[in-house]
Design a protein around this motif. Structure first.
Motif, short mmCIF file in Angstrom:
data_model
loop_
_atom_site.label_atom_id
_atom_site.label_comp_id
_atom_site.label_asym_id
_atom_site.label_seq_id
_atom_site.Cartn_x
_atom_site.Cartn_y
_atom_site.Cartn_z
N THR A 103 21.46 -3.34 -32.57
CA THR A 103 20.60 -3.00 -33.70
C THR A 103 20.99 -3.80 -34.94
OG1 THR A 103 20.27 -0.75 -32.88
CG2 THR A 103 19.82 -1.14 -35.21
N PHE A 104 20.00 -4.48 -35.53
CA PHE A 104 20.20 -5.16 -36.80
C PHE A 104 20.23 -4.16 -37.94
CE2 PHE A 104 18.39 -8.70 -34.38
CZ PHE A 104 19.08 -9.81 -34.87
N HIS A 105 20.97 -4.48 -39.00
CA HIS A 105 20.79 -3.77 -40.25
C HIS A 105 19.40 -4.13 -40.77
CE1 HIS A 105 21.22 -2.93 -44.61
NE2 HIS A 105 22.05 -1.97 -44.21
N PHE A 106 18.73 -3.18 -41.42
CA PHE A 106 17.33 -3.39 -41.80
C PHE A 106 17.16 -4.41 -42.93
CE2 PHE A 106 19.10 0.32 -43.88
CZ PHE A 106 18.81 0.13 -45.22
N LEU A 107 18.26 -4.74 -43.65
CA LEU A 107 18.17 -5.74 -44.72
C LEU A 107 19.05 -6.95 -44.47
CD1 LEU A 107 18.11 -3.47 -47.93
CD2 LEU A 107 16.20 -4.65 -46.85
N ASN A 108 20.27 -6.73 -44.00
CA ASN A 108 21.23 -7.81 -43.78
C ASN A 108 21.36 -8.10 -42.29
OD1 ASN A 108 23.38 -9.60 -43.64
ND2 ASN A 108 24.55 -8.56 -45.24
N PRO A 109 20.78 -9.20 -41.80
CA PRO A 109 20.81 -9.48 -40.36
C PRO A 109 22.19 -9.89 -39.85
CG PRO A 109 19.81 -11.31 -41.54
CD PRO A 109 20.01 -10.23 -42.55
N GLU A 110 23.16 -10.06 -40.74
CA GLU A 110 24.53 -10.36 -40.30
C GLU A 110 25.20 -9.12 -39.74
OE1 GLU A 110 26.15 -13.47 -40.43
OE2 GLU A 110 24.08 -14.10 -40.77
N TYR A 111 24.74 -7.93 -40.17
CA TYR A 111 25.37 -6.68 -39.77
C TYR A 111 24.70 -6.17 -38.48
CZ TYR A 111 27.32 -6.57 -44.52
OH TYR A 111 27.98 -6.86 -45.69
N LEU A 112 25.50 -6.01 -37.44
CA LEU A 112 25.01 -5.53 -36.15
C LEU A 112 25.82 -4.31 -35.72
CD1 LEU A 112 24.82 -8.96 -34.25
CD2 LEU A 112 23.01 -7.87 -35.59
N VAL A 113 25.16 -3.40 -35.00
CA VAL A 113 25.85 -2.21 -34.50
C VAL A 113 25.31 -1.88 -33.12
CG1 VAL A 113 24.21 -0.65 -35.61
CG2 VAL A 113 26.48 0.18 -35.01
N VAL A 114 26.18 -1.35 -32.25
CA VAL A 114 25.77 -1.00 -30.88
C VAL A 114 26.78 -0.02 -30.31
CG1 VAL A 114 27.06 -2.85 -29.70
CG2 VAL A 114 24.92 -1.98 -28.70
N ILE A 115 26.35 0.76 -29.33
CA ILE A 115 27.24 1.66 -28.58
C ILE A 115 27.52 1.05 -27.23
CG2 ILE A 115 27.47 3.95 -27.54
CD1 ILE A 115 25.70 5.06 -29.74
N SER A 116 28.78 1.06 -26.81
CA SER A 116 29.17 0.51 -25.51
C SER A 116 29.03 1.58 -24.44
CB SER A 116 30.61 0.00 -25.56
OG SER A 116 31.50 1.04 -25.91
N ILE A 117 29.15 1.16 -23.18
CA ILE A 117 28.95 2.08 -22.07
C ILE A 117 30.01 3.17 -22.01
CG2 ILE A 117 27.69 0.39 -20.67
CD1 ILE A 117 30.25 -0.10 -19.12
N ASP A 118 31.14 2.97 -22.69
CA ASP A 118 32.19 3.99 -22.70
C ASP A 118 32.13 4.84 -23.98
OD1 ASP A 118 33.02 2.12 -24.51
OD2 ASP A 118 35.01 1.81 -23.65
N GLY A 119 31.05 4.73 -24.75
CA GLY A 119 30.88 5.55 -25.94
C GLY A 119 31.49 4.98 -27.20
N GLY A 120 31.98 3.76 -27.16
CA GLY A 120 32.54 3.15 -28.36
C GLY A 120 31.46 2.68 -29.31
N LEU A 121 31.72 2.83 -30.62
CA LEU A 121 30.82 2.34 -31.65
C LEU A 121 31.37 1.01 -32.16
CD1 LEU A 121 28.30 2.96 -33.43
CD2 LEU A 121 29.89 3.95 -35.12
N TRP A 122 30.59 -0.05 -31.99
CA TRP A 122 31.04 -1.40 -32.32
C TRP A 122 30.22 -1.97 -33.46
CZ3 TRP A 122 35.04 -4.04 -29.73
CH2 TRP A 122 35.57 -3.37 -28.62
N LEU A 123 30.90 -2.65 -34.38
CA LEU A 123 30.25 -3.28 -35.53
C LEU A 123 30.60 -4.77 -35.59
CD1 LEU A 123 30.77 -0.74 -38.47
CD2 LEU A 123 28.59 -1.58 -37.64
N SER A 124 29.65 -5.55 -36.00
CA SER A 124 29.88 -6.97 -36.29
C SER A 124 29.31 -7.27 -37.67
CB SER A 124 29.23 -7.87 -35.24
OG SER A 124 29.35 -9.23 -35.63
N LEU A 125 30.07 -7.98 -38.48
CA LEU A 125 29.63 -8.31 -39.84
C LEU A 125 29.28 -9.78 -39.98
CD1 LEU A 125 32.29 -6.25 -41.85
CD2 LEU A 125 30.12 -5.48 -40.85
N ASP A 126 29.31 -10.52 -38.87
CA ASP A 126 29.04 -11.96 -38.91
C ASP A 126 28.09 -12.39 -37.79
OD1 ASP A 126 30.74 -11.58 -36.81
OD2 ASP A 126 32.36 -12.81 -37.60
#
Length: 498
Positions: free
Chosen positions: A204-227
């Motif tokens: 999922t993209f952030h709705f304003l800043n496309p550098e910010y990404l977020v997703v849930i992994s298959i083991d329930g982890g919440l992962w963020l990327s800022l680049d």
């Protein structure tokens, strides 16, 4: 198989293929098309399919039915361009615009087949147009001819970002993480990125800043990327769902015990991070679900074990909550937030006895039937046995934008007899179809089509048609256990508590 893409006036896309169907996704830039499958493995049942609860009223204008003038025909012909994807045997096509006003269109072709075959020479195909669809070029080599996960789609960033993400179909057992392909130049080039996890859903993209990404992994982890996916950080465990709030605020529900089942979903906590995963604040507990619409944060709370669920609302990003002036919801009711902005919200509260539920996830007829039955002992694909049920279904779908392929209902007939009668799914003699709302084109294929669907016709009415049981469509369940429906729903884009 030959697919043809028609571009009308540089803005409207139409993809045609023998035995195909189309489906418009919520991202209005993206449309998916699927070829009817005649054999092979069926799509697996996902754990949390999504019901579309957005309110999109049908247009109020009256369609013009006057014939085109010769001049209008010439203008239309001059601005209509056709591209043939000759030799492409893909069973699913996804078409998306990239950026605002760039003229760039990407087309992803994927194949529905067992996973093992993809690593014996199978691949997806990726096409690109930079002239509003007048011409396309095969750029599959830019993604190393990799097979791309159809259900994760072709993700384009918000606004004019020109950023694109494709997720490779990577075996979980043989790899420590998945692979994505990212582009920052609208598909001119792609970069392969090895992930430290396997995603369980589309990024999922952030709705304003496309550098910010977020997703849930298959083991329930919440992962963020800022680049834009270059570096990923695991910021939390046991995550159930998430939503972006105001600014860079991110809300997510989690369980200290890890993944929970539907009957224990009232044990969830709601957390908030306002600094992209550096610190966290618990803003609610004992929640069943949550959502964020406009500037309002909603939580569905089970205050005491066995008690009905109630809605709490916050207008300050979760610092303070007030109980909504709404009836509580028993296990036979649900809440749905239909729409909202910073000043007001529109909410639906189910009445006891309303047991029709529309699921906007495409499945084959048999998988749709299995899913409905898994929700309760008396739950089934909808049986439209009289005009009252037909009217209820019409009202249920009235404000939804429906895919052009139609929706599954509980109609079937035997494959062993050409003139076999149509039945409702129980197969009992008294379930022979008596009340009928057949389309004027029925039957489309009296030999090979054995399942029933409904489609919306020009005047807004819903009519029935025969269809291939392998076709993947949304569906309508009818039953007595709506509380179980929620456990299968996605909270990515809209809030619905069942």
């Amino acid at each position: 198989m030959t697919w043809r893409l028609l571009v009308l006036g540089g803005a409207c896309l139409l993809l045609l293929g023998v035995g195909g169907q189309c489906k418009e996704q919520r991202n209005r830039r993206t449309v998916s098309f699927h070829q009817t499958q005649q054999d092979g493995d069926q799509r697996q049942v996902l754990s949390r399919p999504e019901r579309d609860t957005t309110a999109s009223p049908r247009p109020t204008f009256t369609a013009c039915k006057l014939p085109l003038t010769p001049l209008e025909h010439r203008v239309l012909d001059q601005n209509t361009h056709e591209t043939g994807f000759h030799g492409d045997d893909g069973s699913s096509f996804t078409v998306t615009w990239v950026g605002d006003g760039t003229g760039v269109i990407l087309v992803l072709s994927t194949i529905s087949a067992p996973l093992d075959s993809f690593f014996e020479g199978g691949s997806s195909r990726l096409y690109r147009s930079a002239d509003y669809g007048k011409s396309f070029y095969d750029i599959s080599h830019l993604i190393n001819n990799t097979f791309i996960r159809k259900e994760f789609g072709l993700l384009a960033g918000p606004g004019n970002s020109q950023q694109v993400i494709l997720t490779a179909d990577t075996p979980v057992l043989d790899n420590p993480g998945g692979v994505i392909f990212t582009s920052t130049d609208a598909g001119v080039s792609f970069k392969s990125v090895q992930l430290p996890f396997h995603p369980a859903q589309p990024i999922t993209f952030h709705f304003l800043n496309p550098e910010y990404l977020v997703v849930i992994s298959i083991d329930g982890g919440l992962w963020l990327s800022l680049d834009f996916g270059a570096v990923w950080t695991k910021v939390h465990e046991g995550t159930q769902s998430f939503m972006w709030g105001s600014g860079i605020t991110l809300f997510f529900s989690f369980s200290p015990k890890g993944t929970v089942e539907a009957d224990r979903r009232g044990e969830l906590f709601l957390k908030r991070t306002e600094d992209l995963g550096k610190t966290f604040t618990t803003v609610a507990h004992s929640i069943f679900s949550f959502g964020y619409v406009g500037s309002f944060l909603f939580t569905s709370v089970i205050e005491t074990l066995g008690a009905p669920r109630v809605i709490y609302v916050s207008s300050d990003q979760g610092d303070h909550f007030n109980k909504a002036q709404l009836p509580s919801a028993s296990t036979e009711q649900f809440y749905s937030v239909l729409d909202g902005d910073e000043d007001m919200i529109f909410m639906h509260v189910d009445n006891p006895g309303d047991y029709l539920h529309y699921f906007n996830k495409s499945k084959s007829w048999i998988n749709a039937l299995k899913f409905c039955k898994s929700c309760g002992s008396k739950t089934n694909l909808v049986h439209i046995t009289n005009q009252t049920v037909q009217a209820d279904v019409t009202q249920l779908l009235a404000n939804l934008e429906l895919p052009c392929g139609g929706e599954w209902i509980g109609l079937e007939r035997s494959i062993f007899q050409w003139s076999a009668p149509w039945l409702w799914t129980s197969g009992d003699v008294d379930k022979v179809v008596k009340y009928r709302e057949w389309h004027s084109c029925f039957p489309l294929n009296p030999i090979n089509y054995h399942c029933g669907k409904m489609i919306r016709v020009g005047n807004g009415e819903l009519k029935w048609l025969d269809a291939s049981c392998h076709q993947e469509l949304p569906f309508i369940c009818q039953g007595t256990a709506p509380d179980l429906f929620f456990s299968q729903q996605s909270l990515d884009e809209s809030f619905s508590d069942t």
